[in-house]
Motif scaffolding. Sequence first.
Motif, PDB file in Angstrom:
ATOM      1  N   GLY A  10      29.119 -10.986  13.435  1.00 12.19           N
ATOM      2  CA  GLY A  10      30.174 -10.513  14.315  1.00 12.19           C
ATOM      3  C   GLY A  10      31.231 -11.532  14.685  1.00 12.19           C
ATOM      4  O   GLY A  10      32.148 -11.223  15.459  1.00 12.19           O
ATOM      5  N   TYR A  11      31.146 -12.747  14.153  1.00  9.64           N
ATOM      6  CA  TYR A  11      32.159 -13.758  14.427  1.00  9.64           C
ATOM      7  C   TYR A  11      33.300 -13.644  13.415  1.00  9.64           C
ATOM      8  O   TYR A  11      33.082 -13.284  12.253  1.00  9.64           O
ATOM      9  CB  TYR A  11      31.559 -15.166  14.344  1.00  9.64           C
ATOM     10  CG  TYR A  11      30.615 -15.496  15.482  1.00  9.64           C
ATOM     11  CD1 TYR A  11      31.105 -15.884  16.728  1.00  9.64           C
ATOM     12  CD2 TYR A  11      29.235 -15.433  15.309  1.00  9.64           C
ATOM     13  CE1 TYR A  11      30.243 -16.186  17.775  1.00  9.64           C
ATOM     14  CE2 TYR A  11      28.360 -15.736  16.346  1.00  9.64           C
ATOM     15  CZ  TYR A  11      28.882 -16.111  17.576  1.00  9.64           C
ATOM     16  OH  TYR A  11      28.029 -16.414  18.606  1.00  9.64           O
ATOM     17  N   ALA A  12      34.498 -13.968  13.852  1.00  8.71           N
ATOM     18  CA  ALA A  12      35.644 -14.042  12.941  1.00  8.71           C
ATOM     19  C   ALA A  12      35.743 -15.490  12.488  1.00  8.71           C
ATOM     20  O   ALA A  12      36.099 -16.378  13.274  1.00  8.71           O
ATOM     21  CB  ALA A  12      36.926 -13.613  13.653  1.00  8.71           C
ATOM     22  N   VAL A  13      35.402 -15.739  11.243  1.00  7.13           N
ATOM     23  CA  VAL A  13      35.264 -17.113  10.747  1.00  7.13           C
ATOM     24  C   VAL A  13      36.317 -17.413   9.696  1.00  7.13           C
ATOM     25  O   VAL A  13      36.550 -16.626   8.777  1.00  7.13           O
ATOM     26  CB  VAL A  13      33.857 -17.346  10.148  1.00  7.13           C
ATOM     27  CG1 VAL A  13      33.700 -18.792   9.702  1.00  7.13           C
ATOM     28  CG2 VAL A  13      32.784 -16.981  11.165  1.00  7.13           C
ATOM     29  N   ARG A  14      36.937 -18.573   9.832  1.00  8.31           N
ATOM     30  CA  ARG A  14      37.833 -19.099   8.808  1.00  8.31           C
ATOM     31  C   ARG A  14      37.272 -20.434   8.341  1.00  8.31           C
ATOM     32  O   ARG A  14      36.708 -21.184   9.139  1.00  8.31           O
ATOM     33  CB  ARG A  14      39.251 -19.294   9.363  1.00  8.31           C
ATOM     34  CG  ARG A  14      39.922 -18.010   9.833  1.00  8.31           C
ATOM     35  CD  ARG A  14      41.285 -18.301  10.463  1.00  8.31           C
ATOM     36  NE  ARG A  14      41.156 -19.070  11.685  1.00  8.31           N
ATOM     37  CZ  ARG A  14      42.167 -19.689  12.297  1.00  8.31           C
ATOM     38  NH1 ARG A  14      43.385 -19.638  11.772  1.00  8.31           N
ATOM     39  NH2 ARG A  14      41.982 -20.350  13.422  1.00  8.31           N
ATOM     40  N   SER A  15      37.411 -20.717   7.069  1.00  2.00           N
ATOM     41  CA  SER A  15      36.870 -21.961   6.542  1.00  2.00           C
ATOM     42  C   SER A  15      37.978 -22.794   5.908  1.00  2.00           C
ATOM     43  O   SER A  15      38.969 -22.268   5.407  1.00  2.00           O
ATOM     44  CB  SER A  15      35.771 -21.682   5.508  1.00  2.00           C
ATOM     45  OG  SER A  15      36.293 -20.943   4.416  1.00  2.00           O
ATOM     46  N   ALA A  16      37.799 -24.102   5.951  1.00  5.47           N
ATOM     47  CA  ALA A  16      38.758 -25.037   5.372  1.00  5.47           C
ATOM     48  C   ALA A  16      37.995 -26.079   4.573  1.00  5.47           C
ATOM     49  O   ALA A  16      36.893 -26.496   4.967  1.00  5.47           O
ATOM     50  CB  ALA A  16      39.572 -25.711   6.470  1.00  5.47           C
ATOM     51  N   ASP A  17      38.570 -26.504   3.446  1.00 11.69           N
ATOM     52  CA  ASP A  17      37.886 -27.462   2.578  1.00 11.69           C
ATOM     53  C   ASP A  17      38.283 -28.904   2.865  1.00 11.69           C
ATOM     54  O   ASP A  17      37.920 -29.821   2.125  1.00 11.69           O
ATOM     55  CB  ASP A  17      38.150 -27.142   1.103  1.00 11.69           C
ATOM     56  CG  ASP A  17      39.635 -27.179   0.756  1.00 11.69           C
ATOM     57  OD1 ASP A  17      40.444 -27.523   1.639  1.00 11.69           O
ATOM     58  OD2 ASP A  17      39.975 -26.858  -0.397  1.00 11.69           O
ATOM     59  N   ASP A  23      44.220 -28.254   9.503  1.00 15.31           N
ATOM     60  CA  ASP A  23      45.456 -28.353  10.294  1.00 15.31           C
ATOM     61  C   ASP A  23      46.298 -27.089  10.147  1.00 15.31           C
ATOM     62  O   ASP A  23      46.869 -26.584  11.118  1.00 15.31           O
ATOM     63  CB  ASP A  23      46.268 -29.572   9.856  1.00 15.31           C
ATOM     64  CG  ASP A  23      45.602 -30.884  10.254  1.00 15.31           C
ATOM     65  OD1 ASP A  23      44.748 -30.859  11.153  1.00 15.31           O
ATOM     66  OD2 ASP A  23      45.945 -31.922   9.663  1.00 15.31           O
ATOM     67  N   THR A  24      46.370 -26.579   8.917  1.00 10.91           N
ATOM     68  CA  THR A  24      47.152 -25.369   8.658  1.00 10.91           C
ATOM     69  C   THR A  24      46.578 -24.174   9.408  1.00 10.91           C
ATOM     70  O   THR A  24      47.308 -23.406  10.041  1.00 10.91           O
ATOM     71  CB  THR A  24      47.199 -25.063   7.154  1.00 10.91           C
ATOM     72  OG1 THR A  24      47.825 -26.159   6.468  1.00 10.91           O
ATOM     73  CG2 THR A  24      47.992 -23.798   6.876  1.00 10.91           C
ATOM     74  N   LEU A  25      45.258 -24.023   9.349  1.00  7.32           N
ATOM     75  CA  LEU A  25      44.608 -22.900  10.028  1.00  7.32           C
ATOM     76  C   LEU A  25      44.787 -22.986  11.540  1.00  7.32           C
ATOM     77  O   LEU A  25      45.036 -21.977  12.207  1.00  7.32           O
ATOM     78  CB  LEU A  25      43.115 -22.868   9.683  1.00  7.32           C
ATOM     79  CG  LEU A  25      42.746 -22.486   8.249  1.00  7.32           C
ATOM     80  CD1 LEU A  25      41.232 -22.541   8.067  1.00  7.32           C
ATOM     81  CD2 LEU A  25      43.261 -21.094   7.907  1.00  7.32           C
ATOM     82  N   MET A  26      44.669 -24.189  12.099  1.00 14.07           N
ATOM     83  CA  MET A  26      44.796 -24.351  13.542  1.00 14.07           C
ATOM     84  C   MET A  26      46.228 -24.116  14.004  1.00 14.07           C
ATOM     85  O   MET A  26      46.455 -23.664  15.133  1.00 14.07           O
ATOM     86  CB  MET A  26      44.310 -25.746  13.958  1.00 14.07           C
ATOM     87  CG  MET A  26      42.813 -25.949  13.796  1.00 14.07           C
ATOM     88  SD  MET A  26      42.230 -27.558  14.405  1.00 14.07           S
ATOM     89  CE  MET A  26      42.513 -27.397  16.169  1.00 14.07           C
ATOM     90  N   ALA A  27      47.190 -24.431  13.140  1.00 12.19           N
ATOM     91  CA  ALA A  27      48.592 -24.176  13.489  1.00 12.19           C
ATOM     92  C   ALA A  27      48.884 -22.682  13.496  1.00 12.19           C
ATOM     93  O   ALA A  27      49.707 -22.200  14.286  1.00 12.19           O
ATOM     94  CB  ALA A  27      49.505 -24.889  12.496  1.00 12.19           C
ATOM     95  N   GLU A  28      48.190 -21.934  12.634  1.00 14.45           N
ATOM     96  CA  GLU A  28      48.397 -20.489  12.572  1.00 14.45           C
ATOM     97  C   GLU A  28      47.781 -19.794  13.780  1.00 14.45           C
ATOM     98  O   GLU A  28      48.365 -18.867  14.345  1.00 14.45           O
ATOM     99  CB  GLU A  28      47.778 -19.930  11.287  1.00 14.45           C
ATOM    100  CG  GLU A  28      48.483 -20.409  10.011  1.00 14.45           C
ATOM    101  CD  GLU A  28      47.748 -19.970   8.765  1.00 14.45           C
ATOM    102  OE1 GLU A  28      46.612 -19.437   8.902  1.00 14.45           O
ATOM    103  OE2 GLU A  28      48.276 -20.157   7.659  1.00 14.45           O
ATOM    104  N   GLU A  29      46.595 -20.231  14.178  1.00 15.86           N
ATOM    105  CA  GLU A  29      45.895 -19.617  15.320  1.00 15.86           C
ATOM    106  C   GLU A  29      44.863 -20.598  15.853  1.00 15.86           C
ATOM    107  O   GLU A  29      44.051 -21.130  15.097  1.00 15.86           O
ATOM    108  CB  GLU A  29      45.203 -18.317  14.899  1.00 15.86           C
ATOM    109  CG  GLU A  29      44.517 -17.609  16.044  1.00 15.86           C
ATOM    110  CD  GLU A  29      43.814 -16.335  15.600  1.00 15.86           C
ATOM    111  OE1 GLU A  29      43.162 -15.697  16.441  1.00 15.86           O
ATOM    112  OE2 GLU A  29      43.935 -15.990  14.409  1.00 15.86           O
TER     113      GLU A  29
END
Length: 231
Positions: A10-17, A23-29
């Motif tokens: 049930g978590y909304a998860v994004r992953s980064a390599d 940094d890109t993901l955190m800038a988006e949300e």
Amino acid sequence: MVTEYLNGQGYAVRSADGGRALDTLMAEEAPDLLILDVNMPGEDGFSLARRIRASSTVPIIMLTAADDVIDRIVGLELGADDYVTKPFDLRELKARIGAVLRRREIENPKIAETPPRQEPVPAQKLDRDTLVPFGKKLLDLEAHCLVADNGAHEALTAMEFKLLHAFAINPNRVMTRERLLDLAQNRDADPFDRSIDVRITRLRKKIESDPAKPQTIRTMRGVGYLFSPAQ
């Protein structure tokens, strides 16, 4: 594996390599929580934690090598809220994520995860009723941060604020590690876990004029710590 498991829970998860992708993901949300592996190509997890903690109080869980005490200590010194050792059970990781998020929800900090840039406000113009002197800084009980003499704000992690608040309401009293953990609402922790000593060391670097010879948060050998307000 972790992403698939947590998405299924049930978590909304994004992953980064790596660091740039993160940094890109955190800038988006802005994320509610970060899980950082230690060993990664390029910028490692410790470097990422140090860089992120400089501007954000987002909860961080570190993934560390099994039984590597040094990794755990370094992670806590850099501002991690928890650590999970490898190999780990996915159910334990989920439980630790839930515990960290619950502590953040209970605390409900008043400062944003990434504080907006603003001109410092001279300390003498701030509301003194919400400020508690701690060495060379002031603890702002409303904003959950430290304030320097020139009014500059310094972010605190959830556990750092709770520890300082526990000292603030118990001046000149010896506080055992178990009592500090209880007041900080960190009942999931083992009272014999010396990680609290690491957190105190980190706080001393922020508030003491000479962290090597602390005068504000003093060690009471064999017992715990004592907050000595400025006279």
